[in-house]
Design a protein around this motif. Structure first.
Motif, mmCIF file in Angstrom:
data_model
loop_
_atom_site.group_PDB
_atom_site.id
_atom_site.type_symbol
_atom_site.label_atom_id
_atom_site.label_comp_id
_atom_site.label_asym_id
_atom_site.label_seq_id
_atom_site.Cartn_x
_atom_site.Cartn_y
_atom_site.Cartn_z
ATOM 1 N N ALA A 110 1.849 0.944 -2.446
ATOM 2 C CA ALA A 110 3.298 0.923 -2.544
ATOM 3 C C ALA A 110 3.751 0.946 -3.999
ATOM 4 C CB ALA A 110 3.851 -0.324 -1.849
ATOM 5 N N VAL A 111 2.995 0.271 -4.870
ATOM 6 C CA VAL A 111 3.396 0.182 -6.264
ATOM 7 C C VAL A 111 2.939 1.402 -7.060
ATOM 8 C CG1 VAL A 111 3.128 -1.154 -8.379
ATOM 9 C CG2 VAL A 111 3.391 -2.309 -6.177
ATOM 10 N N ALA A 112 1.730 1.868 -6.786
ATOM 11 C CA ALA A 112 1.190 2.990 -7.542
ATOM 12 C C ALA A 112 0.685 4.069 -6.594
ATOM 13 C CB ALA A 112 0.077 2.513 -8.462
ATOM 14 N N PRO A 113 1.570 4.786 -5.884
ATOM 15 C CA PRO A 113 1.125 5.763 -4.896
ATOM 16 C C PRO A 113 0.437 6.968 -5.511
ATOM 17 C CG PRO A 113 3.495 5.892 -5.233
ATOM 18 C CD PRO A 113 3.028 4.699 -5.985
ATOM 19 N N ASP A 114 0.686 7.244 -6.798
ATOM 20 C CA ASP A 114 0.116 8.436 -7.416
ATOM 21 C C ASP A 114 -1.208 8.170 -8.116
ATOM 22 O OD1 ASP A 114 2.324 9.889 -6.591
ATOM 23 O OD2 ASP A 114 3.469 9.399 -8.410
#
Length: 384
Positions: A110-114
Motif C-alpha cells: 500500500a505504501v510502496a506499490p511501485d
C-alpha cells in the motif's frame, strides 16, 4: 575533546565515520583510556570500559550532555502528504538466533506499490546475512575476535550477494551494500588484532540497517540444502567409496536412485545382482533398514531380491563351486529352504563336471570333485 578538536587534521572520514590517522593514535591513547562519567546517566567508566565511545548502560555518546543526547533522538518531521514507508531494523542483539525482521505485506504494497519485488534468493540471503551478523555480534562483544571475524565475513558475503540480487530501484539494495561493507570492515579490523580482544566497540564500525523487504517467509534455496551441496561435489552412488564414509555421502544425498546404484555395486562385488522381478519398493525397503555400511552389507546378503549373477560362459566347475558357496551363505542366515535349492544346483553342475569335463581324466581331480558331490548331496538329503 580539546585534543580531538586540535587533531582534526589527523582524522580520516570513511562513509560518514571518522577514524584517527596513525600519527594521532599515540596522542589519543592516554585520552581514550582516561576514566569518564556518562553525561546522561552518570555511570562511571574506568578500566577497559574507559575506552568505550558510548555509555555501557544507556548508550549515550562519550562527552555529550543530556540535552545533546535527547536532541539527537528527536525524529525529523514527515510531511503529511508523504507518509514514510514501513521499515524493518536489524537489531544489534546478542542472541545468535535472531528472527528475520518482518513487514506486513499489505502495508508494504500500500505504501510502496511501485517497489520491485526481490527474488526469493535475495530475501533468503538477506535474512541469512542478518542472522550470521547477529551471531558475529555476540562473539564480538564476548571478545572472541577470531571467530567473530569469521562470522562477520560470512555475513558480509551473504549481504553482498543479496545486494547484488536486489532489483534496480529497490531502496534496500544500497542499504544492504553499505551494511555489507561495514561488516566486512569490522572483520578486517578483528583480523588485524591477531586474536586479541577488540578495543573499539562494534558500533564504531557497524550500524543498524533498515530494510523495506519482508524477510519473514524467505525460503531456503534448493542449492543451499546439504544434499544439493554434496551432489555438486560429484558424490554419487556410482562413484562413492565402498566404505562407511562412502555410505554416509550417498545417504546424505537423500536420493533413493543413488542409494540403489550404490547397493548394486555392493552386491556385484559379491558376484550377485538384483533380480529382474524385484520392484523398487522392495529394494528401498531393504536399503532403509540400514543405517551404516556394515548394516547395508548384512541387509543385502539377506535380501530376497538378490540373486547370483551367473555368466552363461562361466566355467562349469567354477559355477558349481559358486552355487555351493551361495548355499552355505544362505544356510548361515537361517534360510534353509533356499540353501537346499542352491545345494541341489551345485550338485547338478558338479555331477556334470564329474562325468564330462576333460579335467576329470586326471584321477585326483575326479576323486576331489566326487567327494565334494557326496558332501553336498548329504546336505540336500538331510534337509529333506
Amino acid at each position: 575533546q580539546a585534543i580531538l578538536a586540535q587533531g582534526s587534521s589527523n582524522q580520516i572520514t570513511c562513509r560518514g565515520k571518522q577514524y584517527l590517522h596513525a600519527c594521532a593514535i599515540g596522542v589519543m591513547a592516554s585520552v581514550a583510556t582516561a576514566p569518564w562519567s556518562c553525561g546522561l546517566c552518570t555511570y562511571w567508566h574506568e578500566g577497559r570500559e574507559a575506552t568505550y565511545s558510548k555509555c555501557a548502560i544507556c548508550g549515550a555518546r562519550r562527552g555529550e550532555t543530556p540535552a545533546e543526547e535527547r536532541s539527537q533522538q528527536v525524529a525529523a518531521p514527515v510531511p503529511s502528504s508523504a507518509p514514510p514507508p514501513p521499515t524493518v531494523t536489524a537489531p544489534r542483539s546478542s542472541s545468535a538466533a535472531v528472527a528475520p525482521p518482518v513487514v506486513e505485506e499489505a502495508a508494504r504494497q500500500a505504501v510502496a506499490p511501485d517497489v520491485p519485488e526481490p527474488p526469493p534468493r535475495c530475501l533468503w540471503l538477506a535474512a541469512e546475512g542478518l542472522r550470521l551478523e547477529a551471531r558475529a555480534a555476540e562473539l564480538d562483544r564476548a571478545g572472541n575476535s577470531a571467530e567473530a571475524a569469521f562470522h562477520h565475513r560470512r555475513a558480509a558475503d551473504k549481504l553482498g550477494e543479496a545486494a547484488a540480487l536486489c532489483p534496480d530501484g529497490h531502496p534496500d539494495g544500497p542499504q544492504l551494500k553499505e551494511h555489507a561493507q561495514e561488516v566486512s570492515l569490522r572483520a578486517v579490523y578483528l583480523d588485524s588484532l591477531a586474536g586479541a580482544a577488540p578495543s573499539m566497540p562494534l558500533e564504531d564500525h557497524v550500524g543498524d540497517v533498515s530494510l523495506l523487504m519482508d524477510l519473514s517467509s524467505a525460503p531456503k534455496p534448493v542449492e543451499e540444502e546439504v544434499s544439493a551441496l554434496i551432489a555438486k561435489s560429484g558424490a554419487s552412488g556410482t562413484s562413492a567409496p565402498m566404505s562407511e564414509a562412502g555410505y554416509q555421502l550417498v545417504a546424505a544425498l537423500e536420493n533413493p536412485a543413488e542409494m540403489r546404484a550404490y547397493a548394486a555395486r555392493i552386491i556385484a562385488a559379491d558376484g550377485r545382482r538384483r533380480a529382474s522381478s524385484a520392484a523398487d519398493a522392495d529394494v528401498d525397503a531393504t536399503l532403509h533398514a540400514a543405517s551404516n555400511f556394515e548394516g547395508l552389507q548384512q541387509a543385502l546378503r539377506g535380501a530376497s531380491w538378490v540373486e547370483l549373477d551367473i555368466d552363461p560362459n562361466m566355467d562349469r566347475l567354477d559355477l558349481g563351486m559358486k552355487f555351493a558357496a551361495e548355499a552355505a551363505s544362505l544356510e548361515s542366515q537361517g534360510r534353509r529352504e533356499e540353501a537346499t535349492q542352491m545345494y541341489s544346483k551345485a550338485v547338478a553342475v558338479l555331477q556334470f563336471v564329474h562325468k564330462y569335463d576333460p579335467r576329470c581324466k586326471n584321477p585326483k581331480v575326479k576323486e576331489a570333485i566326487g567327494k565334494r558331490v557326496e558332501e553336498l548331496s548329504r546336505k540336500v538329503a538331510g534337509a529333506s
